[in-house]
Motif scaffolding. Structure first.
Motif, PDB file in Angstrom:
ATOM      1  N   LEU A 266      -2.683  -0.938  -5.682  1.00  6.95           N
ATOM      2  CA  LEU A 266      -3.571  -1.665  -4.771  1.00  6.95           C
ATOM      3  C   LEU A 266      -3.823  -3.108  -5.204  1.00  6.95           C
ATOM      4  N   PRO A 267      -4.222  -3.381  -6.453  1.00  7.34           N
ATOM      5  CA  PRO A 267      -4.441  -4.788  -6.837  1.00  7.34           C
ATOM      6  C   PRO A 267      -3.184  -5.648  -6.697  1.00  7.34           C
ATOM      7  N   LEU A 268      -2.022  -5.054  -6.963  1.00 11.59           N
ATOM      8  CA  LEU A 268      -0.778  -5.817  -6.846  1.00 11.59           C
ATOM      9  C   LEU A 268      -0.496  -6.177  -5.388  1.00 11.59           C
ATOM     10  N   VAL A 269      -0.731  -5.225  -4.486  1.00 16.15           N
ATOM     11  CA  VAL A 269      -0.525  -5.496  -3.060  1.00 16.15           C
ATOM     12  C   VAL A 269      -1.499  -6.567  -2.577  1.00 16.15           C
TER      13      VAL A 269
ATOM     14  N   ASN B 260     -14.348   8.418  -7.449  1.00 19.12           N
ATOM     15  CA  ASN B 260     -13.382   8.000  -8.457  1.00 19.12           C
ATOM     16  C   ASN B 260     -13.001   9.209  -9.296  1.00 19.12           C
ATOM     17  N   THR B 261     -11.728   9.513  -9.362  1.00 17.75           N
ATOM     18  CA  THR B 261     -11.235  10.628 -10.152  1.00 17.75           C
ATOM     19  C   THR B 261     -10.050  10.150 -10.977  1.00 17.75           C
ATOM     20  N   LYS B 262      -9.565  11.024 -11.850  1.00 16.45           N
ATOM     21  CA  LYS B 262      -8.394  10.647 -12.647  1.00 16.45           C
ATOM     22  C   LYS B 262      -7.176  10.443 -11.756  1.00 16.45           C
ATOM     23  N   GLU B 263      -7.154  11.130 -10.596  1.00 14.00           N
ATOM     24  CA  GLU B 263      -6.041  10.923  -9.671  1.00 14.00           C
ATOM     25  C   GLU B 263      -6.120   9.557  -8.995  1.00 14.00           C
ATOM     26  N   THR B 264      -7.329   9.184  -8.530  1.00 13.15           N
ATOM     27  CA  THR B 264      -7.446   7.917  -7.803  1.00 13.15           C
ATOM     28  C   THR B 264      -7.122   6.727  -8.701  1.00 13.15           C
ATOM     29  N   ILE B 265      -7.434   6.837  -9.988  1.00 12.44           N
ATOM     30  CA  ILE B 265      -7.128   5.740 -10.913  1.00 12.44           C
ATOM     31  C   ILE B 265      -5.629   5.462 -10.922  1.00 12.44           C
ATOM     32  N   ILE B 266      -4.836   6.529 -10.892  1.00 14.79           N
ATOM     33  CA  ILE B 266      -3.378   6.368 -10.906  1.00 14.79           C
ATOM     34  C   ILE B 266      -2.856   5.998  -9.522  1.00 14.79           C
TER      35      ILE B 266
ATOM     36  N   LEU C  88     -11.256  -6.421   5.171  1.00 13.09           N
ATOM     37  CA  LEU C  88     -11.764  -5.063   5.000  1.00 13.09           C
ATOM     38  C   LEU C  88     -10.781  -4.027   5.540  1.00 13.09           C
ATOM     39  N   HIS C  89     -10.266  -4.283   6.724  1.00 18.44           N
ATOM     40  CA  HIS C  89      -9.319  -3.356   7.340  1.00 18.44           C
ATOM     41  C   HIS C  89      -8.083  -3.181   6.459  1.00 18.44           C
ATOM     42  N   PHE C  90      -7.571  -4.296   5.955  1.00 20.20           N
ATOM     43  CA  PHE C  90      -6.347  -4.262   5.163  1.00 20.20           C
ATOM     44  C   PHE C  90      -6.560  -3.524   3.843  1.00 20.20           C
ATOM     45  N   VAL C  91      -7.682  -3.776   3.190  1.00 14.12           N
ATOM     46  CA  VAL C  91      -7.969  -3.131   1.901  1.00 14.12           C
ATOM     47  C   VAL C  91      -7.990  -1.615   2.052  1.00 14.12           C
ATOM     48  N   PHE C  92      -8.685  -1.131   3.066  1.00 16.80           N
ATOM     49  CA  PHE C  92      -8.790   0.318   3.228  1.00 16.80           C
ATOM     50  C   PHE C  92      -7.502   0.929   3.767  1.00 16.80           C
ATOM     51  N   ALA C  93      -6.752   0.176   4.535  1.00 18.17           N
ATOM     52  CA  ALA C  93      -5.459   0.682   5.004  1.00 18.17           C
ATOM     53  C   ALA C  93      -4.504   0.872   3.831  1.00 18.17           C
ATOM     54  N   VAL C  94      -4.409  -0.134   2.970  1.00 23.90           N
ATOM     55  CA  VAL C  94      -3.529  -0.034   1.798  1.00 23.90           C
ATOM     56  C   VAL C  94      -4.036   1.042   0.844  1.00 23.90           C
ATOM     57  N   SER C  95      -5.349   1.150   0.705  1.00 26.85           N
ATOM     58  CA  SER C  95      -5.913   2.187  -0.167  1.00 26.85           C
ATOM     59  C   SER C  95      -5.519   3.577   0.315  1.00 26.85           C
ATOM     60  N   SER C  96      -5.634   3.808   1.611  1.00 25.98           N
ATOM     61  CA  SER C  96      -5.270   5.117   2.164  1.00 25.98           C
ATOM     62  C   SER C  96      -3.794   5.417   1.941  1.00 25.98           C
ATOM     63  N   LEU C  97      -2.954   4.412   2.137  1.00 22.78           N
ATOM     64  CA  LEU C  97      -1.517   4.617   1.935  1.00 22.78           C
ATOM     65  C   LEU C  97      -1.200   4.895   0.466  1.00 22.78           C
ATOM     66  N   CYS C  98      -1.862   4.183  -0.436  1.00 22.06           N
ATOM     67  CA  CYS C  98      -1.641   4.424  -1.869  1.00 22.06           C
ATOM     68  C   CYS C  98      -2.039   5.849  -2.248  1.00 22.06           C
ATOM     69  N   LEU C  99      -3.180   6.294  -1.753  1.00 22.24           N
ATOM     70  CA  LEU C  99      -3.650   7.641  -2.069  1.00 22.24           C
ATOM     71  C   LEU C  99      -2.721   8.700  -1.486  1.00 22.24           C
TER      72      LEU C  99
END
Length: 378
Positions: free
Chosen positions: A15-18, A4-10, A122-133
């Motif tokens: 992610l929660p909205l998706v 968790n970094t200041k970048e990941t927070i932004i 699980l797959h969807f959460v990490f897929a969207v997380s990667s795209l957000c990052l």
């Protein structure tokens, strides 16, 4: 997410909205989001209330950050459209390839796309997380007043590894035996190998070539084992290659020689980051070192306090980190033309380039009155 970094927070704000839209579409319980909204409001009131109580403005933090973005080596405020375009187009691609993040991205693509097409929790959460990052790093602005993408420091990309690793692990057994995806991954790894051989270095070219060669094995287990072996080996080998790539001792030695040669009255124009680090490198206050960055040079221009001579010292490892460092030489070339400084290359190697700028005397031009003078004499 692993870190968790200041970048990941932004970056992960969407992610929660998706996930909310995803769960709402599948008619799942929304209790989690009600709790999330409640805690968000609570902590928001505490956060903004603190700044209102002590600084009389709940948005003090946002305003102070925004105002600090205008001029500086990390800012795109005063940079050209071409510089900004390069930041959001081909330069990230070169960073991905030259820092080997490319392999993680390409290996994760099949898993990400499959998770979006056939969503599992699980797959969807990490897929969207990667795209957000990834999209956040590429296109997010750090300013509310103008478009200011984050500068291309490779360390900012480390946050991609945890989520991409999960995307890879969840699907690699499936797609390594799939005709299309196996060739898709192989094609883009070969692309990185060609780019590396042509524009980066032969070591990176061999790295990508080795990864590509692993896909020649027919058995998926051998492919995965080969890729894992190369990643482990290159991690150990990286310590030497990074040292070779940076050539830090060589840079310090050349900078010392340049300072000794220039003397006290001839400033050395160099990277802003190098100016900031110089007191630690030389154990001397910055005021005692004849180092200037572009901002300091611009101040000299405004004060009409330009010296007759300058040295320019560039360090290739820093040239890709900030927008200012990336355009350092081009800015100085324009400066030399505008203020009549001649350029002399003193030294150049793969890591360090040194130039000597000297003011040239411009002779005044006189109108050609020969014919008139001759007529008067007659």
């Amino acid at each position: 997410m692993g870190m968790n970094t200041k970048e990941t927070i932004i970056y992960l704000l969407p992610l929660p909205l998706v996930l909310l839209v995803f769960d709402f579409y599948h008619k799942r319980s929304l209790v989690f989001y009600i709790h999330l909204a409640a805690f968000t409001i609570l902590f928001g009131l505490i956060y903004f209330g603190y700044f209102y109580l002590f600084y009389d403005d709940p948005f003090y933090k946002f305003i102070s950050i925004n105002e600090a973005h205008y001029i500086g080596e990390f800012s795109y405020y005063d940079k050209s459209v071409g510089t900004i375009f390069s930041r959001v187009s081909y330069r990230p691609l070169m960073i991905f390839i030259s820092r080997t993040y490319w392999i993680w991205i390409i290996l994760a693509v099949p898993g990400i796309l499959r998770a979006l097409k056939n969503p599992k929790e699980l797959h969807f959460v990490f897929a969207v997380s990667s795209l957000c990052l990834l999209l956040g790093f590429l296109f997010m602005s750090t300013s509310f007043s103008f478009y200011n993408p984050i500068h291309l420091n490779p360390r900012h990309l480390i946050i991609l590894i945890p989520s991409l690793s999960v995307n890879i692990a969840l699907e690699i057994k499936r797609w390594t035996s799939h005709y299309f995806w196996k060739r898709f991954v192989l094609l883009w790894i070969c692309f990185a190998a060609v780019v590396s051989f042509a524009l980066v270095s032969w070591q990176y070219g061999l790295f990508y070539s080795g990864i590509a060669a692993c896909f020649l094995f027919k058995r998926p287990k051998l492919q995965v084992a080969g890729i894992a072996s190369i990643l482990v080996f290159t991690t150990i080998y990286a310590e030497w290659t990074v040292k070779e790539e940076k050539q830090y001792e060589h840079m310090v030695s050349m900078l010392k020689e340049t300072i000794a040669e220039s003397g006290e009255n001839t400033p050395i124009i160099t990277h802003a980051l190098l100016c900031q680090a110089a007191p630690l490198i030389f154990h001397s206050p910055i005021a005692e070192l004849p180092l200037l960055d572009i901002t300091a040079l611009e101040e000299k221009i405004e004060a009409d306090d330009l010296q007759e001579e300058f040295y320019v010292f560039t360090y290739s490892y820093l040239s890709e980190i900030t927008p200012q460092d990336n355009s350092l030489l081009s800015q100085l070339q324009k400066f030399g033309i505008k203020y009549n400084y001649s350029w002399l290359k003193k030294h150049e190697d793969p890591w360090v380039s040194i130039y000597h700028l000297k003011k040239t005397i411009t002779l005044p031009t006189f109108p050609d009155n020969t014919s008139t003078f001759g007529a008067e004499m007659q």
